[in-house]
Motif scaffolding. Structure first.
Motif, PDB file in Angstrom:
ATOM      1  N   TYR A  28       0.939  -1.206  -0.092  1.00  0.00           N
ATOM      2  CA  TYR A  28       0.099   0.072   0.063  1.00  0.00           C
ATOM      3  C   TYR A  28       0.940   1.117   0.006  1.00  0.00           C
ATOM      4  O   TYR A  28       1.758   1.353   0.794  1.00  0.00           O
ATOM      5  CB  TYR A  28      -0.882  -0.075   1.324  1.00  0.00           C
ATOM      6  CG  TYR A  28      -1.960   1.123   1.303  1.00  0.00           C
ATOM      7  CD1 TYR A  28      -3.143   0.826   0.268  1.00  0.00           C
ATOM      8  CD2 TYR A  28      -1.887   2.290   1.916  1.00  0.00           C
ATOM      9  CE1 TYR A  28      -4.054   1.817   0.397  1.00  0.00           C
ATOM     10  CE2 TYR A  28      -2.795   3.134   1.886  1.00  0.00           C
ATOM     11  CZ  TYR A  28      -4.015   2.965   1.181  1.00  0.00           C
ATOM     12  OH  TYR A  28      -4.899   3.877   1.072  1.00  0.00           O
ATOM     13  N   VAL A  30       1.979   5.083  -0.037  1.00  0.00           N
ATOM     14  CA  VAL A  30       1.224   6.393   0.396  1.00  0.00           C
ATOM     15  C   VAL A  30       2.356   7.678   0.198  1.00  0.00           C
ATOM     16  O   VAL A  30       3.483   7.252   0.449  1.00  0.00           O
ATOM     17  CB  VAL A  30       1.235   6.356   2.135  1.00  0.00           C
ATOM     18  CG1 VAL A  30       0.122   7.926   2.359  1.00  0.00           C
ATOM     19  CG2 VAL A  30       0.150   5.277   2.293  1.00  0.00           C
ATOM     20  N   GLU A  48       8.209   0.911   5.287  1.00  0.00           N
ATOM     21  CA  GLU A  48       7.842  -0.243   6.123  1.00  0.00           C
ATOM     22  C   GLU A  48       9.097  -0.914   6.541  1.00  0.00           C
ATOM     23  O   GLU A  48      10.444  -0.591   6.099  1.00  0.00           O
ATOM     24  CB  GLU A  48       7.126  -1.248   5.350  1.00  0.00           C
ATOM     25  CG  GLU A  48       5.550  -0.480   4.699  1.00  0.00           C
ATOM     26  CD  GLU A  48       4.541  -1.466   4.222  1.00  0.00           C
ATOM     27  OE1 GLU A  48       4.995  -2.533   3.716  1.00  0.00           O
ATOM     28  OE2 GLU A  48       3.363  -0.771   4.170  1.00  0.00           O
ATOM     29  N   ALA A  58       3.733   7.856   5.726  1.00  0.00           N
ATOM     30  CA  ALA A  58       4.089   9.022   4.602  1.00  0.00           C
ATOM     31  C   ALA A  58       4.044  10.305   5.489  1.00  0.00           C
ATOM     32  O   ALA A  58       4.949  11.095   5.338  1.00  0.00           O
ATOM     33  CB  ALA A  58       3.435   9.014   3.406  1.00  0.00           C
ATOM     34  N   GLU A  59       2.950  10.624   6.245  1.00  0.00           N
ATOM     35  CA  GLU A  59       2.795  11.938   6.917  1.00  0.00           C
ATOM     36  C   GLU A  59       3.789  11.979   7.987  1.00  0.00           C
ATOM     37  O   GLU A  59       4.487  13.134   7.934  1.00  0.00           O
ATOM     38  CB  GLU A  59       1.462  11.946   7.587  1.00  0.00           C
ATOM     39  CG  GLU A  59       0.180  11.753   6.617  1.00  0.00           C
ATOM     40  CD  GLU A  59      -0.365  10.372   6.594  1.00  0.00           C
ATOM     41  OE1 GLU A  59       0.673   9.405   6.350  1.00  0.00           O
ATOM     42  OE2 GLU A  59      -1.417   9.990   6.576  1.00  0.00           O
ATOM     43  N   TYR A  93      -7.410   8.428   4.391  1.00  0.00           N
ATOM     44  CA  TYR A  93      -7.160   9.219   5.633  1.00  0.00           C
ATOM     45  C   TYR A  93      -5.966   8.993   6.637  1.00  0.00           C
ATOM     46  O   TYR A  93      -5.545   7.936   6.870  1.00  0.00           O
ATOM     47  CB  TYR A  93      -8.547   9.114   6.404  1.00  0.00           C
ATOM     48  CG  TYR A  93      -9.724   9.578   5.386  1.00  0.00           C
ATOM     49  CD1 TYR A  93      -9.959  11.022   5.338  1.00  0.00           C
ATOM     50  CD2 TYR A  93     -10.605   8.604   5.140  1.00  0.00           C
ATOM     51  CE1 TYR A  93     -10.941  11.419   4.674  1.00  0.00           C
ATOM     52  CE2 TYR A  93     -11.634   9.298   4.230  1.00  0.00           C
ATOM     53  CZ  TYR A  93     -11.953  10.452   4.095  1.00  0.00           C
ATOM     54  OH  TYR A  93     -12.935  10.927   3.199  1.00  0.00           O
ATOM     55  N   PRO A  94      -5.162   9.930   7.178  1.00  0.00           N
ATOM     56  CA  PRO A  94      -4.148   9.764   8.138  1.00  0.00           C
ATOM     57  C   PRO A  94      -4.765   8.909   9.199  1.00  0.00           C
ATOM     58  O   PRO A  94      -5.722   9.166   9.892  1.00  0.00           O
ATOM     59  CB  PRO A  94      -4.094  11.296   8.624  1.00  0.00           C
ATOM     60  CG  PRO A  94      -4.490  12.000   7.531  1.00  0.00           C
ATOM     61  CD  PRO A  94      -5.681  11.617   6.953  1.00  0.00           C
ATOM     62  N   CYS A  98      -0.614   9.594  13.082  1.00  0.00           N
ATOM     63  CA  CYS A  98      -0.049  10.670  12.430  1.00  0.00           C
ATOM     64  C   CYS A  98      -0.948  11.857  12.724  1.00  0.00           C
ATOM     65  O   CYS A  98      -0.464  12.993  12.878  1.00  0.00           O
ATOM     66  CB  CYS A  98      -0.348  10.512  10.751  1.00  0.00           C
ATOM     67  SG  CYS A  98       0.950   9.335  10.334  1.00  0.00           S
TER      68      CYS A  98
END
Ligand code: THU
Length: 148
Positions: A28, A30, A48, A58-59, A93-94, A98
């Motif tokens: 996945y 991001v 990961e 990612a955030e 969505y975060p 995060c």
């Protein structure tokens, strides 16, 4: 408020950042693009790990990169995510962790979180809409965050 043009630009940069996702376990991918108060953009992707729990979203990658470079004031973040090799068809969505990291560095009433499927299709909400009644630095009292 940030302009429509800035939103489009941040989404495009988040899509680019997603290309660097290291996600051999979830597949996945991001990407995030974080806009500082003075207009700098810091990119992040999810990273990961074979031991799973060290995985960084990612955030948070974007936030930790920026803070480590001395940037501590932020306006907005754009986030895109989807399985590897697939079109972005859902809003990524975060996660809660995060959101909590954002709470540390952002004004929850002002910080804009843009979750996008494309430059045209996105949701833009403030941090306090994503994390109502969040616990942040102000709850601990008058510490001077610039000191540490
Ligand atoms: N992920 C992010 O990068 N951001 C989020 O807010 C949610 C999840 C990543 C972590 C992991 O590498 C993959 O997506 C699947 O959970």
């Amino acid at each position: 408020m940030i302009s429509e043009e800035t939103i489009h630009d941040l989404i495009a940069q988040a899509i680019t950042a997603r290309g660097n996702s290291y996600s051999p376990y979830s597949h996945y991918q991001v990407g995030a693009a974080l806009l500082s108060e003075d207009g700098q953009v810091t990119l992040g992707c999810n990273i990961e790990n074979a031991a799973y729990t060290p995985t960084n979203c990612a955030e948070r990658t974007a936030f930790f990169k920026a803070v480590s470079e001395g940037i501590r004031s932020f306006q907005a973040i754009a986030v895109v995510g989807s399985p590897a090799g697939k079109e972005i068809t859902q809003f990524a969505y975060p996660c809660g962790v995060c959101r909590q990291v954002m709470m540390e560095f952002c004004n929850p009433a002002e910080f804009q979180i843009i979750v996008a499927k494309s430059q045209e299709e996105y949701v833009c909400l403030t941090l306090d809409q994503f994390l109502p009644n969040g616990f942040g630095p102000d709850n601990l009292g008058p510490f001077d965050s610039q000191e540490e």
